[in-house]
Motif scaffolding. Structure first.
Motif, mmCIF file in Angstrom:
data_model
loop_
_atom_site.group_PDB
_atom_site.id
_atom_site.type_symbol
_atom_site.label_atom_id
_atom_site.label_comp_id
_atom_site.label_asym_id
_atom_site.label_seq_id
_atom_site.Cartn_x
_atom_site.Cartn_y
_atom_site.Cartn_z
ATOM 1 N N LEU A 1 92.827 106.765 88.759
ATOM 2 C CA LEU A 1 92.007 105.581 88.945
ATOM 3 C C LEU A 1 90.701 105.971 89.609
ATOM 4 C CD1 LEU A 1 94.676 103.078 90.346
ATOM 5 C CD2 LEU A 1 93.674 103.056 88.064
ATOM 6 N N PRO A 2 89.662 105.162 89.463
ATOM 7 C CA PRO A 2 88.435 105.422 90.230
ATOM 8 C C PRO A 2 88.741 105.421 91.724
ATOM 9 C CG PRO A 2 88.071 103.743 88.553
ATOM 10 C CD PRO A 2 89.544 103.981 88.600
ATOM 11 N N PRO A 3 87.848 105.953 92.547
ATOM 12 C CA PRO A 3 88.107 106.021 93.996
ATOM 13 C C PRO A 3 88.434 104.654 94.584
ATOM 14 C CG PRO A 3 86.145 107.275 93.416
ATOM 15 C CD PRO A 3 86.552 106.534 92.186
ATOM 16 N N LEU A 4 89.207 104.654 95.655
ATOM 17 C CA LEU A 4 89.591 103.424 96.336
ATOM 18 C C LEU A 4 88.354 102.742 96.901
ATOM 19 C CD1 LEU A 4 92.289 101.977 97.248
ATOM 20 C CD2 LEU A 4 91.907 103.066 99.456
ATOM 21 N N PRO A 5 88.145 101.430 96.589
ATOM 22 C CA PRO A 5 86.979 100.739 97.141
ATOM 23 C C PRO A 5 87.182 100.419 98.612
ATOM 24 C CG PRO A 5 88.323 99.203 95.905
ATOM 25 C CD PRO A 5 88.936 100.568 95.714
ATOM 26 N N ALA A 6 86.108 100.107 99.305
ATOM 27 C CA ALA A 6 86.191 99.801 100.737
ATOM 28 C C ALA A 6 87.137 98.642 101.003
ATOM 29 C CB ALA A 6 84.792 99.485 101.275
ATOM 30 N N GLU A 7 87.141 97.641 100.107
ATOM 31 C CA GLU A 7 87.990 96.473 100.320
ATOM 32 C C GLU A 7 89.461 96.721 99.989
ATOM 33 O OE1 GLU A 7 83.911 94.955 98.919
ATOM 34 O OE2 GLU A 7 85.254 96.639 98.546
ATOM 35 N N GLY A 8 89.778 97.812 99.284
ATOM 36 C CA GLY A 8 91.169 98.082 98.942
ATOM 37 C C GLY A 8 91.680 97.321 97.740
ATOM 38 N N PHE A 9 90.835 96.513 97.094
ATOM 39 C CA PHE A 9 91.236 95.790 95.889
ATOM 40 C C PHE A 9 90.017 95.596 95.012
ATOM 41 C CE2 PHE A 9 90.010 92.533 98.949
ATOM 42 C CZ PHE A 9 89.245 91.647 98.216
ATOM 43 N N ARG A 10 90.279 95.312 93.754
ATOM 44 C CA ARG A 10 89.202 95.039 92.810
ATOM 45 C C ARG A 10 89.496 93.754 92.048
ATOM 46 N NH1 ARG A 10 88.647 101.107 92.352
ATOM 47 N NH2 ARG A 10 86.458 101.536 92.840
ATOM 48 N N LEU A 11 88.450 93.158 91.495
ATOM 49 C CA LEU A 11 88.518 91.892 90.771
ATOM 50 C C LEU A 11 88.232 92.143 89.295
ATOM 51 C CD1 LEU A 11 86.225 89.902 93.230
ATOM 52 C CD2 LEU A 11 88.729 90.030 93.309
ATOM 53 N N LEU A 12 88.923 91.408 88.429
ATOM 54 C CA LEU A 12 88.679 91.538 86.996
ATOM 55 C C LEU A 12 87.491 90.672 86.599
ATOM 56 C CD1 LEU A 12 89.414 92.576 84.186
ATOM 57 C CD2 LEU A 12 90.991 90.621 83.974
ATOM 58 N N LEU A 13 86.471 91.315 86.042
ATOM 59 C CA LEU A 13 85.303 90.619 85.515
ATOM 60 C C LEU A 13 85.227 90.870 84.013
ATOM 61 C CD1 LEU A 13 82.638 91.497 88.245
ATOM 62 C CD2 LEU A 13 83.804 89.304 87.929
ATOM 63 N N LEU A 14 85.048 89.804 83.257
ATOM 64 C CA LEU A 14 84.944 89.893 81.802
ATOM 65 C C LEU A 14 83.525 89.565 81.372
ATOM 66 C CD1 LEU A 14 88.203 87.970 80.780
ATOM 67 C CD2 LEU A 14 87.929 90.431 81.150
ATOM 68 N N GLN A 15 83.008 90.350 80.435
ATOM 69 C CA GLN A 15 81.655 90.080 79.936
ATOM 70 C C GLN A 15 81.729 89.193 78.705
ATOM 71 O OE1 GLN A 15 79.348 93.433 78.588
ATOM 72 N NE2 GLN A 15 77.431 92.288 78.681
ATOM 73 N N ARG A 16 81.105 88.029 78.800
ATOM 74 C CA ARG A 16 81.068 87.108 77.675
ATOM 75 C C ARG A 16 80.172 87.649 76.569
ATOM 76 N NH1 ARG A 16 82.713 82.061 78.072
ATOM 77 N NH2 ARG A 16 80.998 81.192 76.861
ATOM 78 N N SER A 17 80.524 87.352 75.347
ATOM 79 C CA SER A 17 79.728 87.788 74.206
ATOM 80 C C SER A 17 78.328 87.197 74.283
ATOM 81 C CB SER A 17 80.411 87.345 72.906
ATOM 82 O OG SER A 17 79.525 87.475 71.815
ATOM 83 N N PRO A 18 77.313 87.953 73.919
ATOM 84 C CA PRO A 18 75.947 87.388 73.888
ATOM 85 C C PRO A 18 75.797 86.293 72.841
ATOM 86 C CG PRO A 18 75.989 89.614 72.955
ATOM 87 C CD PRO A 18 77.333 89.383 73.563
ATOM 88 N N ARG A 19 76.793 86.151 71.957
ATOM 89 C CA ARG A 19 76.744 85.098 70.938
ATOM 90 C C ARG A 19 77.249 83.757 71.460
ATOM 91 N NH1 ARG A 19 79.290 89.286 68.310
ATOM 92 N NH2 ARG A 19 81.259 88.120 68.352
ATOM 93 N N GLN A 20 77.871 83.757 72.654
ATOM 94 C CA GLN A 20 78.390 82.515 73.209
ATOM 95 C C GLN A 20 77.236 81.600 73.620
ATOM 96 O OE1 GLN A 20 81.796 81.584 73.620
ATOM 97 N NE2 GLN A 20 82.017 83.299 72.204
ATOM 98 N N SER A 21 77.396 80.307 73.384
ATOM 99 C CA SER A 21 76.323 79.367 73.723
ATOM 100 C C SER A 21 76.281 79.071 75.213
ATOM 101 C CB SER A 21 76.510 78.055 72.940
ATOM 102 O OG SER A 21 77.775 77.483 73.232
ATOM 103 N N PHE A 22 77.418 79.198 75.917
ATOM 104 C CA PHE A 22 77.464 78.921 77.353
ATOM 105 C C PHE A 22 77.537 80.243 78.115
ATOM 106 C CE2 PHE A 22 79.738 77.758 81.319
ATOM 107 C CZ PHE A 22 78.875 76.790 81.792
ATOM 108 N N MET A 23 76.568 80.504 78.972
ATOM 109 C CA MET A 23 76.466 81.723 79.778
ATOM 110 C C MET A 23 76.622 82.999 78.943
ATOM 111 S SD MET A 23 77.949 80.968 83.568
ATOM 112 C CE MET A 23 79.676 81.090 83.164
#
Length: 371
Positions: A34-56
């Motif tokens: 895994l990548p190195p341990l972050p300072a907070e000890g946990f990570r959050l899942l972020l998803l990138q929306r398609s540029p074709r989506q009308s909202f954000m």
């Protein structure tokens, strides 16, 4: 002033979002690194929306989407049996109701099927499966845990792509998938975290009343993108996500940025999980931001800020001033606001206390080199 919507207001849609926080211990022998341990000890899942989506389009977001009638269908009662009794399917007594402002029109399906506390959690779990291929289920035979520990996602089912296509086409297939796996959505692993209402941006724009839930997992599950709504993903700690946003590697809408900064208060996954368990009966806040347009930027005002107005007029309008942002900031003292200088330059100013003893982000002021 009134908290009620005027006639002709925007059509609000109810939605649910899931913040997945995963522990980041070093893997055992033979496991992929895994990548190195972050300072907070946990990570959050972020998803990138398609540029074709009308909202954000192109934004990095937490998994989530609009509540469907299938999420509150009484057909779920058979699957949850016998764990669907009071109070609230084993979720415990109801916490205090969030602030009344604004009062939105009741959805047509509100009186039928499952209660909101359950249906919104099912929606968040279903959308997480649709967008990221992550299954947050538990065996039907297992009773709701008295004090749940951070959990683990189930391995993806056989025929993941086919099941996901069916569920996306018709959300009722998610119940059928759960029945085939002899599991129920793990609603007990989701903790109420807050709620956001889309501020007014332009007439006729999409508006959402979105419940935010948080789920702690012992380790990060594999992510399988749908490559339709979602085209990228990353696991980032709050500090890593902030840095990626400032460096323009990703774009975050103000609510996501606020929540990420809020989560930087926690030094470990166990601390975050304990907070969720201890806070379960205290309640969460529901925020309708009001946008103040300044001469050189904009400020998103949140409840408790000295400039915030609980006035239904600002559900369909913005505040505006000819003053510059810094002039407005120098004039005030009681702050709960996100200052947006540009698309990738936000500051957060908080000098108020949380209504339900929840956690607010610390004041975060962007360095002058970014302005």
């Amino acid at each position: 002033m009134s908290g009620y919507l005027r006639s002709g207001s925007s059509n609000w849609r109810r939605a649910a979002t899931l913040v997945l926080a995963a522990g980041w211990a070093q893997p055992g022998p033979g496991a992929p690194p895994l990548p190195p341990l972050p300072a907070e000890g946990f990570r959050l899942l972020l998803l990138q929306r398609s540029p074709r989506q009308s909202f954000m389009p192109g934004a990095h977001v937490f998994p989530g989407g609009v509540v469907d009638a299938a999420d509150r269908s009484d057909e779920w009662l058979r699957l949850f049996a016998p764990h669907h009794g009071p109070p609230r399917f084993g979720l415990g007594p109801a916490p205090p109701s969030p602030a009344a402002f604004p009062v939105l029109p009741a959805a047509a399906e509100d009186g039928a099927g499952l209660p909101d506390d359950v249906a919104f959690r099912i929606c968040a779990i279903r959308e997480t499966f649709e967008e990221a291929g992550v299954l947050l289920l538990r065996p039907r035979a297992a009773p709701p845990p008295a004090a749940p520990a951070p959990g683990r996602a189930l391995p993806p089912p056989a025929g993941l792509a086919a099941w996901r296509a069916r569920v996306r086409r018709d959300p009722r297939h998610f119940l059928r998938l759960c029945a085939q796996l002899d599991c129920t959505p793990d609603i007990w692993a989701l903790h109420a975290w807050g709620a956001w209402l889309t501020p007014f941006i332009r007439p006729g724009g999409r508006r959402f009343d979105t419940a935010f839930f948080l789920c702690c997992l012992r380790d990060p599950p594999p992510v399988f993108l749908d490559l339709d709504e979602v085209v990228g993903s990353q696991w980032s700690s709050p500090s890593e996500a902030t840095e990626s946003f400032i460096s323009k590697e990703i774009w975050l809408a103000p609510p996501q940025f606020y929540e990420i900064r809020r989560l930087e208060n926690f030094a470990s996954l166990s601390e975050l999980h304990k907070f969720c368990l201890d806070h379960v009966l205290k309640g969460v806040e529901r925020w309708m931001p009001i946008v103040l347009l300044t001469a050189d930027g904009q400020i998103s005002l949140l409840p408790g800020d000295e400039l915030y107005l609980e006035d239904s007029n600002f559900l369909e309008n913005n505040l505006s001033t000819e003053k510059k942002t810094e002039e407005i900031m120098k004039e005030g003292k009681k702050f709960h606001r996100i200052v947006m200088y540009s698309r990738h330059v936000y500051s957060i100013h908080v000098t108020v206390q949380s209504k339900y003893k929840h956690v607010y982000p610390k004041t975060y002021v962007i360095s002058k080199s970014h302005l």
